[in-house]
Write a protein that holds these residues in place. Structure first.
Motif, short mmCIF file in Angstrom:
data_model
loop_
_atom_site.label_atom_id
_atom_site.label_comp_id
_atom_site.label_asym_id
_atom_site.label_seq_id
_atom_site.Cartn_x
_atom_site.Cartn_y
_atom_site.Cartn_z
N GLY A 35 39.61 -5.83 15.00
CA GLY A 35 40.29 -5.08 13.95
C GLY A 35 39.54 -3.84 13.50
N ASP A 36 38.21 -3.83 13.65
CA ASP A 36 37.43 -2.67 13.22
C ASP A 36 37.29 -1.61 14.30
OD1 ASP A 36 35.75 -3.94 14.98
OD2 ASP A 36 34.05 -4.09 13.61
N GLY A 37 37.99 -1.81 15.44
CA GLY A 37 37.92 -0.84 16.52
C GLY A 37 36.84 -1.10 17.55
N SER A 38 36.07 -2.17 17.38
CA SER A 38 35.04 -2.52 18.37
C SER A 38 35.65 -3.33 19.51
CB SER A 38 33.91 -3.30 17.71
OG SER A 38 34.38 -4.52 17.18
N ARG A 63 27.88 7.30 18.93
CA ARG A 63 28.97 6.47 18.46
C ARG A 63 29.82 7.25 17.46
NH1 ARG A 63 27.78 0.35 16.74
NH2 ARG A 63 27.47 0.26 18.99
N THR A 64 31.11 7.03 17.51
CA THR A 64 32.02 7.73 16.61
C THR A 64 31.69 7.43 15.15
OG1 THR A 64 33.77 7.61 18.28
CG2 THR A 64 34.45 8.10 16.02
N GLU A 65 31.41 6.17 14.86
CA GLU A 65 31.04 5.77 13.50
C GLU A 65 29.74 4.97 13.56
OE1 GLU A 65 34.23 3.70 11.65
OE2 GLU A 65 35.66 5.34 11.90
N ARG A 295 26.06 -0.69 21.86
CA ARG A 295 26.42 0.14 23.01
C ARG A 295 27.69 0.93 22.69
NH1 ARG A 295 22.01 -1.69 24.15
NH2 ARG A 295 21.31 -2.40 26.21
N SER A 296 27.86 2.07 23.35
CA SER A 296 29.08 2.84 23.22
C SER A 296 29.25 3.72 24.46
CB SER A 296 29.07 3.70 21.95
OG SER A 296 27.95 4.56 21.94
N PRO A 297 30.49 3.97 24.89
CA PRO A 297 30.73 4.81 26.07
C PRO A 297 30.55 6.30 25.74
CG PRO A 297 32.60 3.33 25.63
CD PRO A 297 31.74 3.35 24.41
N LEU A 298 30.02 7.04 26.73
CA LEU A 298 29.88 8.49 26.60
C LEU A 298 31.17 9.20 26.97
CD1 LEU A 298 26.33 8.86 28.17
CD2 LEU A 298 26.93 9.05 25.74
N THR A 299 32.09 8.48 27.58
CA THR A 299 33.41 8.99 27.94
C THR A 299 34.36 7.81 27.96
OG1 THR A 299 34.63 10.28 29.59
CG2 THR A 299 33.02 8.68 30.42
N ASP A 300 35.66 8.06 27.99
CA ASP A 300 36.59 6.96 28.12
C ASP A 300 36.31 6.20 29.42
OD1 ASP A 300 37.69 8.07 25.87
OD2 ASP A 300 39.64 8.56 26.75
N ILE A 301 36.24 4.87 29.33
CA ILE A 301 36.00 4.06 30.53
C ILE A 301 37.02 2.93 30.58
CG2 ILE A 301 33.50 4.56 30.56
CD1 ILE A 301 33.10 1.71 29.42
N GLU A 302 37.21 2.41 31.78
CA GLU A 302 38.12 1.28 31.95
C GLU A 302 37.31 0.04 32.31
OE1 GLU A 302 41.56 -0.09 35.04
OE2 GLU A 302 41.86 1.85 34.06
N VAL A 303 37.52 -1.03 31.57
CA VAL A 303 36.84 -2.30 31.81
C VAL A 303 37.89 -3.40 31.87
CG1 VAL A 303 35.11 -3.95 30.99
CG2 VAL A 303 34.79 -1.50 30.56
N ALA A 304 38.00 -4.05 33.01
CA ALA A 304 38.96 -5.14 33.20
C ALA A 304 40.37 -4.73 32.77
CB ALA A 304 38.51 -6.38 32.44
N GLY A 305 40.74 -3.50 33.14
CA GLY A 305 42.09 -3.03 32.86
C GLY A 305 42.30 -2.48 31.46
N PRO A 309 37.63 3.75 24.48
CA PRO A 309 37.47 5.19 24.23
C PRO A 309 36.02 5.60 23.99
CG PRO A 309 38.37 4.10 22.29
CD PRO A 309 38.32 3.06 23.38
N LYS A 310 35.75 6.85 24.29
CA LYS A 310 34.44 7.45 24.03
C LYS A 310 34.02 7.21 22.59
CE LYS A 310 32.24 12.01 23.75
NZ LYS A 310 32.43 13.47 23.96
N GLY A 311 32.77 6.77 22.41
CA GLY A 311 32.20 6.61 21.08
C GLY A 311 32.56 5.32 20.38
N ALA A 312 33.34 4.44 21.03
CA ALA A 312 33.71 3.17 20.41
C ALA A 312 32.52 2.23 20.37
CB ALA A 312 34.86 2.52 21.17
N SER A 313 32.55 1.28 19.46
CA SER A 313 31.53 0.24 19.40
C SER A 313 31.81 -0.78 20.50
CB SER A 313 31.56 -0.45 18.03
OG SER A 313 30.70 -1.58 18.02
N LEU A 314 30.85 -0.94 21.40
CA LEU A 314 30.98 -1.84 22.54
C LEU A 314 29.93 -2.94 22.41
CD1 LEU A 314 32.20 -2.48 25.35
CD2 LEU A 314 30.53 -0.90 26.33
#
Length: 406
Positions: A35-38, A63-65, A295-305, A309-314
């Motif tokens: 829900g928090d975008g992670s 990271r975006t936030e 962790r956060s992506p430096l660009t949009d990435i696809e993981v398991a379909g 998005p870039k900067g998301a909390s991973l």
């Protein structure tokens, strides 16, 4: 309100004793948006790929936030665990020079006698006691004594170190429904106090080398240059905290697992040469670090379909990957003889645990000494009370009843 999202349930203290059913749920869901975008990832092969993917950043400035607890403070940069190459590579190389190969290849081997002596002294204190707290009486004092000696921190200051560390670790409590701001501010203050304390110790040794790691970091002029004072402070805090906190959990979770599997404990008592392989299985089965939250992506990435998005909390849930049936046969079974055990107990990739060689030696020596010395040990309480942190997961106390020696 009760916890709602999967991550809230994973980090809910009520599930600390057994988060593994929730990890199974995570694997079934694949990549799980919260829900928090992670985004949570709990499957082995996806975690392995992400840990080796240069598009994944450990630097919270990307990271975006950003989380203010983990972001750099005004006067101290993040340690190398929180930056990317090439800055990460430079800082880690400098820190590694006095710690291990190729420049200090005998550092860990030379500690084995000291570690064994510390373990024996702690166990000697059990004599005449039929009940011990494995955490306070053994699993904490052993690695903190080792790392303080390695860095050159006076043993008289260990209580201060423990207080600072507890406050910093409390900042990683993601408890649902609680305002984390006070914990974050306290953690940042404790981190700054510890950093300045360690920086002052190092400064006292500048120009006066004394053989410890703080002295080496202050005086060694290697090919990568010397750490700035803020970099030295940040590195020293990381080495001190990571150098004992994870090992406390490894020893405690290890002994708890062996006590729950008395047949394996008896086997290791009869054949202590099997302990190195048993420690590897403990790192898979009950890892001291459950997940990596920064962790956060430096660009949009696809993981398991799923597109992250870039900067998301991973959030990479290592403990879930360690129980993935697509990678490990019968993963919920504790098997000290397991082969092909390429676990995430120390992470993987460029941020693979800096202190893994020392932690392995400490755990092997500690558990061998405990298994050999405790007479008919039994758990007083199962499950035991756990620490608050869902990241560094382990019992806060582990009361053991045994036939007291004389």
């Amino acid at each position: 309100m009760p916890p709602d999202t999967l991550f809230e349930r994973i980090t809910d203290y009520a599930n600390r004793a057994d988060p593994y059913p929730l990890y199974a749920e995570l694997r079934e869901n694949g990549v799980s948006l919260q829900g928090d975008g992670s985004y949570l990832v709990g499957t082995y092969h996806e975690i392995a790929a992400l840990l080796h993917d240069p598009r994944i950043s450990s630097d919270l400035r990307n990271r975006t936030e950003p989380d203010p607890l983990l972001a750099r403070s005004d006067d101290m940069p993040p340690a190398f665990i929180g930056v990317d190459d090439p800055e990460h590579d430079r800082l880690r190389r400098i820190a590694m020079r006095p710690f291990g190969p190729p420049h200090s290849p005998g550092r860990i081997d030379a500690l084995q006698g000291d570690i064994t002596g510390i373990a024996e002294d702690l166990i000697q204190a059990f004599r005449g006691k039929d009940r011990i707290d494995l955490v306070d009486d053994f699993a904490y004092p052993l690695p903190v004594t080792v790392i303080c000696g390695l860095l050159g921190v006076p043993q008289d200051d260990v209580p201060r170190v423990r207080a600072w560390t507890n406050t910093i670790i409390a900042g990683f409590d993601f408890s649902h429904g609680e305002d984390p701001e006070q914990r974050r501010q306290s953690a940042m203050q404790a981190r700054d106090e510890m950093a300045h304390y360690l920086g002052d110790l190092a400064e006292e040794r500048r120009g006066h080398p004394s053989g410890d790691m703080l002295s080496a970091l202050a005086n060694d002029e290697g090919p990568e240059g010397r750490l700035t004072q803020p970099e030295l402070m940040a590195t020293a805090v990381l080495l001190l905290i990571a150098g004992h906190e994870t090992t406390v959990n490894l020893i405690t979770n290890g002994m708890l697992t062996l006590l729950r599997h008395p047949d394996m404990l008896a086997k290791l008592r009869a054949a202590p040469e099997l302990m190195p392989r048993a420690v590897e299985e403990l790192l898979r089965y009950e890892p001291p670090v459950q997940f990596l939250p920064q962790r956060s992506p430096l660009t949009d990435i696809e993981v398991a379909g799923v597109t992250i998005p870039k900067g998301a909390s991973l959030i990479l849930v290592l403990a879930s990957g360690n129980r993935d049936p697509l990678r490990f046969d019968d993963p919920d079974r504790f098997d000290p003889m397991r082969e092909d055990n390429q676990h995430f107990g120390f992470g993987s990739g460029i941020h693979n645990c800096f202190g893994a060689p020392l932690a392995r030696v400490e755990a092997q020596i500690a558990l061998t000494a405990l298994v050999r010395s405790l007479d008919d040990p039994r758990l007083v309480e199962d499950p035991p009370p756990y620490r608050r942190s869902p990241v560094l997961r382990g019992p806060r106390h582990l009361m053991i009843q045994h036939a007291a020696g004389t």
